[in-house]
Design a protein around this motif. Structure first.
Motif, mmCIF file in Angstrom:
data_model
loop_
_atom_site.group_PDB
_atom_site.id
_atom_site.type_symbol
_atom_site.label_atom_id
_atom_site.label_comp_id
_atom_site.label_asym_id
_atom_site.label_seq_id
_atom_site.Cartn_x
_atom_site.Cartn_y
_atom_site.Cartn_z
ATOM 1 N N THR A 1 0.838 -1.209 0.000
ATOM 2 C CA THR A 1 0.000 0.000 0.000
ATOM 3 C C THR A 1 0.869 1.254 0.000
ATOM 4 O O THR A 1 0.503 2.265 -0.612
ATOM 5 C CB THR A 1 -0.943 0.013 1.202
ATOM 6 O OG1 THR A 1 -0.181 -0.141 2.425
ATOM 7 C CG2 THR A 1 -1.965 -1.106 1.122
ATOM 8 N N GLY A 2 2.010 1.199 0.669
ATOM 9 C CA GLY A 2 2.911 2.351 0.662
ATOM 10 C C GLY A 2 3.438 2.666 -0.720
ATOM 11 O O GLY A 2 3.594 3.837 -1.093
ATOM 12 N N SER A 3 3.718 1.625 -1.506
ATOM 13 C CA SER A 3 4.169 1.851 -2.885
ATOM 14 C C SER A 3 3.097 2.573 -3.692
ATOM 15 O O SER A 3 3.397 3.446 -4.508
ATOM 16 C CB SER A 3 4.524 0.520 -3.548
ATOM 17 O OG SER A 3 5.684 -0.045 -2.965
ATOM 18 N N LEU A 4 1.837 2.223 -3.467
ATOM 19 C CA LEU A 4 0.736 2.905 -4.160
ATOM 20 C C LEU A 4 0.586 4.343 -3.663
ATOM 21 O O LEU A 4 0.344 5.263 -4.453
ATOM 22 C CB LEU A 4 -0.566 2.142 -3.951
ATOM 23 C CG LEU A 4 -0.664 0.763 -4.604
ATOM 24 C CD1 LEU A 4 -1.959 0.076 -4.197
ATOM 25 C CD2 LEU A 4 -0.576 0.866 -6.120
ATOM 26 N N LEU A 5 0.743 4.538 -2.355
ATOM 27 C CA LEU A 5 0.535 5.874 -1.791
ATOM 28 C C LEU A 5 1.618 6.868 -2.217
ATOM 29 O O LEU A 5 1.422 8.075 -2.080
ATOM 30 C CB LEU A 5 0.477 5.789 -0.269
ATOM 31 C CG LEU A 5 -0.791 5.159 0.295
ATOM 32 C CD1 LEU A 5 -0.667 4.967 1.809
ATOM 33 C CD2 LEU A 5 -2.021 6.000 -0.035
ATOM 34 N N ALA B 1 8.381 4.112 -3.868
ATOM 35 C CA ALA B 1 7.610 2.997 -4.412
ATOM 36 C C ALA B 1 8.484 1.744 -4.545
ATOM 37 O O ALA B 1 8.052 0.626 -4.215
ATOM 38 C CB ALA B 1 7.012 3.388 -5.762
ATOM 39 N N LEU B 2 9.701 1.928 -5.021
ATOM 40 C CA LEU B 2 10.625 0.795 -5.136
ATOM 41 C C LEU B 2 11.019 0.269 -3.767
ATOM 42 O O LEU B 2 11.185 -0.952 -3.580
ATOM 43 C CB LEU B 2 11.869 1.215 -5.915
ATOM 44 C CG LEU B 2 11.637 1.578 -7.392
ATOM 45 C CD1 LEU B 2 12.930 2.074 -8.022
ATOM 46 C CD2 LEU B 2 11.081 0.384 -8.160
ATOM 47 N N LEU B 3 11.151 1.158 -2.790
ATOM 48 C CA LEU B 3 11.495 0.723 -1.445
ATOM 49 C C LEU B 3 10.374 -0.129 -0.853
ATOM 50 O O LEU B 3 10.638 -1.107 -0.149
ATOM 51 C CB LEU B 3 11.760 1.947 -0.559
ATOM 52 C CG LEU B 3 12.297 1.682 0.848
ATOM 53 C CD1 LEU B 3 13.611 0.917 0.785
ATOM 54 C CD2 LEU B 3 12.475 2.989 1.592
ATOM 55 N N GLY B 4 9.127 0.237 -1.145
ATOM 56 C CA GLY B 4 8.021 -0.600 -0.697
ATOM 57 C C GLY B 4 8.100 -1.995 -1.279
ATOM 58 O O GLY B 4 7.854 -2.995 -0.585
ATOM 59 N N LEU B 5 8.468 -2.091 -2.554
ATOM 60 C CA LEU B 5 8.639 -3.412 -3.168
ATOM 61 C C LEU B 5 9.812 -4.160 -2.544
ATOM 62 O O LEU B 5 9.769 -5.391 -2.392
ATOM 63 C CB LEU B 5 8.851 -3.255 -4.675
ATOM 64 C CG LEU B 5 7.679 -2.633 -5.450
ATOM 65 C CD1 LEU B 5 8.029 -2.518 -6.929
ATOM 66 C CD2 LEU B 5 6.406 -3.441 -5.264
ATOM 67 N N ALA B 6 10.866 -3.422 -2.159
ATOM 68 C CA ALA B 6 12.013 -4.059 -1.504
ATOM 69 C C ALA B 6 11.608 -4.641 -0.154
ATOM 70 O O ALA B 6 12.060 -5.735 0.225
ATOM 71 C CB ALA B 6 13.147 -3.049 -1.339
#
Length: 437
Positions: A44-48, A392-397
């Motif tokens: 959700t953070g990547s989306l936000l 967004a990339l950090l959320g995926l990480a």
């Protein structure tokens, strides 16, 4: 020859760190307990990171405003007339206690509203919405939205994503407490995870170097392990920033401030003022007209800006808190971190006009400045598009670290399980003959 800093740190770690087996157990079970929460928060953070753009794409009818036919594109209602039209359209059930002072042509303005008090029952009305999106050119209401409602309608998706991220879409207090505890454990786990990568022998850097690398040609389990360890190290500072800022958002008074106030000084004047002893919900209106309140707020801000050496760029909003008898006046100044939204603010006593508190994003006490930077980094409010892409990339990480951590546990769990006698042994020829009969 004097030992290097890394060598001294390694020696200190060898003497004082908990037993490695204990740290491994802490990291393993803490990570498993947090896995689902971190997956939800990270995705959700990547989306936000692109909340505004996604919300506009999903519900353009709520956000795009057009002037009336024949009206100039830059012509907008003055703030007093706009607020008055919204209040009349919503009726006496809604409490519209805001002036929006920085509307943008072509975009709706957002009023946060609450329920007024029903004089017949003394109880608040039930509205079914808490956000009103208004065309600043015409004063027409383009949408009503309850940002706490759980719905898969297009207009409700991004508020739902935010609530999942902040509080798992649970009731606000309970959800914030749960995610605050998760953030606290995540912060501790960042420290434990880093410690587990530190070598205990010398030379320190030479032995630590493999932990930063991924052996792509190795088997699946080794690549999975390397990804978990190397991504955790390369992203460690950013992961710690996200974890600790989440504690700040959810458990500010309970954990964040007690810890940080031991390290940095804070200004607490922008704290929620206590409710007025004689406040009556039936007489909750502002004590003066909005133009009078606006003029009073401007005078207070002018004096404050002169005293602090601030340059005011534009006004943001003026709101009234009837329970506490204060106006909150927000402007954009050279102390702000964001370029598009003003967060320099004053709390002004509605009766006397005296300043009861202030908020400066930077340039005040170091604890406040550090916290504001922490929050701005977490929410992608600084450094523009490149930083939001990085978030967004950090959320995926974080999702990758969570999944690889669960895989490591699962593989080791399978290896630790005892096998039944004879498991894995090929049956003899006589056994195969008997079985075929």
């Amino acid at each position: 020859m004097r030992p290097t800093l890394a060598g001294r740190a390694s020696a200190w770690l060898c003497r004082h760190a908990p037993d490695r087996h204990t740290l491994v157990l802490l990291h393993r079970w803490n990570g498993l307990a947090l896995a689902l929460f971190l997956l939800v928060a990270s995705l959700t953070g990547s989306l936000l990171a692109f909340e505004d753009e996604l919300d506009l794409w999903l519900a353009p009818e709520l956000h795009l405003a057009h002037p009336a036919p024949g009206q100039p594109a830059s012509a907008m209602l003055d703030p007093y007339a706009l607020r008055e039209r919204v209040a009349l359209a919503l009726g006496p059930q809604a409490d519209v206690s805001q002036l929006i002072l920085h509307p943008q042509a072509g975009r709706t303005v957002r009023f946060l509203v609450g329920p007024a008090i029903d004089r017949a029952t003394g109880q608040p009305f039930r509205l079914g919405y808490d956000e009103v999106l208004v065309n600043p050119h015409t004063g027409a209401i383009q949408g009503l939205r309850d940002r706490q409602r759980i719905s898969l309608e297009r207009s409700a998706l991004m508020p739902l994503v935010f609530n999942l991220h902040h509080s798992l879409a649970l009731p606000r207090v309970a959800g914030a407490l749960v995610m605050g505890v998760v953030a606290t454990l995540w912060t501790l786990d960042c420290l434990v995870g880093m410690t587990l990568t530190w070598p205990r022998g010398r030379p320190f850097l030479a032995k630590w170097k493999p932990a930063w690398l991924v052996k792509w040609r190795a088997g699946f389990y080794r690549v999975n392990l390397d990804l978990h360890r190397a991504f955790g190290l390369w992203c460690w500072v950013l992961l710690l920033m996200l974890a600790w800022s989440s504690v700040m958002f959810n458990l500010r008074d309970q954990i964040y401030l007690p810890v940080m106030s031991r390290l940095l000084p804070f200004d607490y004047s922008w704290r929620p003022a206590p409710p007025l002893a004689n406040a009556s919900p039936l007489t909750a209106g502002p004590p003066m007209s909005w133009p009078q309140a606006h003029a009073m707020a401007r005078r207070a801000m002018a004096g404050f800006a002169s005293e602090r050496g601030l340059q005011i760029d534009f006004e943001e909003r003026l709101s009234y808190d009837s329970r506490r008898g204060v106006y909150a006046y927000m402007v954009h100044s050279n102390a702000d971190l964001r370029s598009d939204v003003g967060n320099t603010g004053l709390l002004i006593d509605a009766a006397s006009g005296q300043i009861r508190g202030h908020w400066l994003p930077t340039g005040d006490r170091s604890g406040n400045t550090f916290s504001n930077w922490l929050g701005a980094l977490h929410m992608g409010h600084v450094f523009g598009l490149p930083w939001r892409i990085a978030l967004a990339l950090l959320g995926l990480a974080v999702s990758l670290l969570t999944v690889t951590g669960v895989v490591i546990w699962w593989k080791k769990r399978g290896a630790r399980q005892p096998r039944s006698p004879g498991a894995g042994m090929k049956p003899s020829a006589s056994h195969r003959v008997r079985a075929s009969r």
